[in-house]
Design an enzyme around this catalytic site. Structure first.
Site, short mmCIF file in Angstrom:
data_model
loop_
_atom_site.label_atom_id
_atom_site.label_comp_id
_atom_site.label_asym_id
_atom_site.label_seq_id
_atom_site.Cartn_x
_atom_site.Cartn_y
_atom_site.Cartn_z
N LYS A 1 0.85 -1.18 0.00
CA LYS A 1 0.00 0.00 0.00
C LYS A 1 0.89 1.24 0.00
O LYS A 1 1.53 1.56 0.99
CB LYS A 1 -0.93 0.06 1.22
CG LYS A 1 -2.01 1.15 1.06
CD LYS A 1 -2.57 1.64 2.37
CE LYS A 1 -1.76 2.74 2.98
NZ LYS A 1 -1.79 4.02 2.20
N GLU B 1 10.86 0.70 9.63
CA GLU B 1 11.89 1.69 9.28
C GLU B 1 11.21 3.04 9.40
O GLU B 1 10.43 3.44 8.53
CB GLU B 1 12.42 1.45 7.87
CG GLU B 1 13.78 2.10 7.62
CD GLU B 1 13.68 3.57 7.29
OE1 GLU B 1 13.81 4.39 8.23
OE2 GLU B 1 13.50 3.90 6.11
N CYS C 1 14.55 10.65 5.53
CA CYS C 1 14.73 10.25 6.93
C CYS C 1 16.18 10.32 7.38
O CYS C 1 16.47 10.27 8.57
CB CYS C 1 14.15 8.86 7.17
SG CYS C 1 14.82 7.59 6.09
N GLU D 1 11.48 15.44 14.17
CA GLU D 1 11.97 15.34 12.80
C GLU D 1 11.22 16.36 11.95
O GLU D 1 10.00 16.29 11.81
CB GLU D 1 11.74 13.93 12.25
CG GLU D 1 12.24 13.76 10.83
CD GLU D 1 11.93 12.39 10.26
OE1 GLU D 1 12.71 11.91 9.41
OE2 GLU D 1 10.92 11.79 10.65
#
Length: 447
Positions: free
Chosen positions: A157, A230, A264, A350
């Site tokens: 997905k 992850e 990331c 982040e």
């Protein structure tokens, strides 16, 4: 079936829709994968290799169509996609094509008198995979290639805002694989929840935010599914006073602003030793002011980032940027912010945008402590002319990857994955391949 609007982030305009798959569509995809697994799990490594090599060739042959879809939904530079992301995607399939034929395992032997033991490394089953919007094509490749190489089947997905390149990848892959080995469902978070909670998948692999990973882990726990997470990063670039200022500033800005900072591993937190601090901030600012970056993914992402900047504490200093760029699309001006402290919101979160935060440190231990002082632990870098110090600091940094005098390169042969709230499990490398297998001990009485 309901649909989701697709928006061009460079203009903010809706240009199409994608289906929002619901229970019947998700179940049908999972059932196809389950049926295919009964035979694909028995396929030889040689057969899997041939299929993956053919998919790599198909990616290269379809490069322009893939790039068109990727750029329309992400706002990326088309030349970058064609020159970097498409070749890397094909290369990952070729790496796992070879790795499929070199699966490691312990030697058969007698560890108990009169008994012979051997280990079988087997595919897990149907794998539910969820990919993010920052690298739609590459992240789908990172998920599909090792899972299929190990003999699993997959239901992928993609993110609701960037589904099209994954749909095309699924179609290209399916031309070279048995029916049902690779399946794609599009949709929103509800679609993802239906996939994660479906009773058939034996494992869920997600690349995404820490929040999304926590939700997946909780949902998968009810059926004791294996999870492969992850998640977000918040990478420090630790610059010592003996570093080459120009070289380090060039490397850090490139790593911080690549893909508009939506990476990331982006070098978003710069930690500068006292003696080099002022010179380095000036160097970062000059480079940031000259930088041209693409749009953020969505209006929601732009709002989130500008909110972080708007809430800066009084001790923060904005050297450039700090605001939306233009009125069309979702662009954030490249930004450098200094004067920050360890527990400021923008340091701990982040940011995922072309924003660099700067902190000052005095001693080596101070720098390491600040670098490690966030919940995430995906990637980091050390910039110094002292090789002994670089080796020492690399041991102390609590991140899944430490670069020395560079920041950002990844290769299929080496694992990618983090610690802490950056999740667990590895993408890429033979370690990533092993993550998509289970180990069975077979013991036979020989006397």
């Amino acid at each position: 079936m309901t649909s989701i609007d697709l928006v061009d982030p460079a203009t903010g305009e809706t240009f199409g829709t994608a289906p929002a798959c619901r229970e019947s569509e998700v179940d049908a995809a999972v059932q196809r994968a389950a049926t295919a697994f009964t035979t694909w799990r028995r396929s030889t490594p040689m057969r899997r290799q041939a299929a993956l090599l053919a998919i790599a060739d198909a990616i290269e042959a379809g490069a322009h169509e893939l790039a068109d879809l990727e750029c329309r939904e992400t706002g990326k530079d088309r030349a970058v996609v064609l020159d970097e992301e498409i070749p890397q995607s094909a290369d990952v399939f070729r790496f796992f094509a070879g790795a499929a034929r070199t699966m490691p395992g312990a030697a058969t032997g007698e560890y108990l008198d009169g008994h012979t033991s051997s280990l079988r490394r087997e595919p897990i089953g149907v794998i539910a995979q969820i990919t993010p919007w920052n690298y739609p094509l590459m992240m789908a490749v990172w998920k599909i290639a090792p899972a299929v190489a190990a003999g699993n089947t997959v239901v992928v997905k993609p993110a609701d805002t960037t589904p099209s390149s994954t749909v095309l990848l699924g179609a290209l892959a399916s031309r070279h694989l048995p029916e049902g080995v690779v399946n794609v469902v599009t949709g929103d978070r509800d679609t993802g929840r239906l996939l994660v909670t479906h009773p058939i998948p034996a494992m869920v692999s997600i690349t995404g935010s820490t929040r999304a990973g926590i939700e997946v882990a909780r949902a998968a726990a009810d059926t004791v599914k294996r999870t492969h997470l992850e998640l977000g990063g918040n990478a420090p670039a630790l610059v010592f006073d003996d570093a080459d200022v120009a070289e380090a500033a060039d490397g850090i800005i490139a790593a911080a602003f690549y893909n508009a900072g939506q990476d990331c591993t982006a070098a978003s937190r710069v930690l500068l030793q006292d003696r080099v601090h002022d010179e380095f901030v000036a160097a970062l600012t000059v480079r940031a002011e000259a930088a041209r970056t693409g749009p953020l993914n969505s209006a929601a992402q732009l709002e989130r980032v500008t909110g972080l900047v708007d809430r800066l504490p009084g001790h923060a200093v904005v050297h450039c940027g700090g605001k939306r760029l233009g009125e069309r699309g979702f662009f954030m001006a490249p930004t450098v912010i200094s004067g920050l402290r360890q527990y400021d919101e923008i340091v701990q979160e982040e940011v995922f945008a072309p924003v660099v935060t700067v902190q000052r440190f005095t001693t080596e231990q101070d720098g390491v402590t600040s670098a490690n002082g966030v919940p995430q632990g995906l990637a980091s870098s050390v910039w110094t002319a002292d090789a002994t110090r670089a080796a020492r600091v690399a041991v102390e940094l609590d991140f899944g990857c430490v670069w020395v005098n560079t920041h950002g390169p990844l290769v299929p042969e080496m694992p990618h994955g983090g610690f802490g709230r950056s999740g667990y499990g590895k993408d890429l490398s033979t370690i990533g391949l092993e993550d998509y297998t289970r180990v069975k001990h077979v013991m036979t009485r020989s006397a």
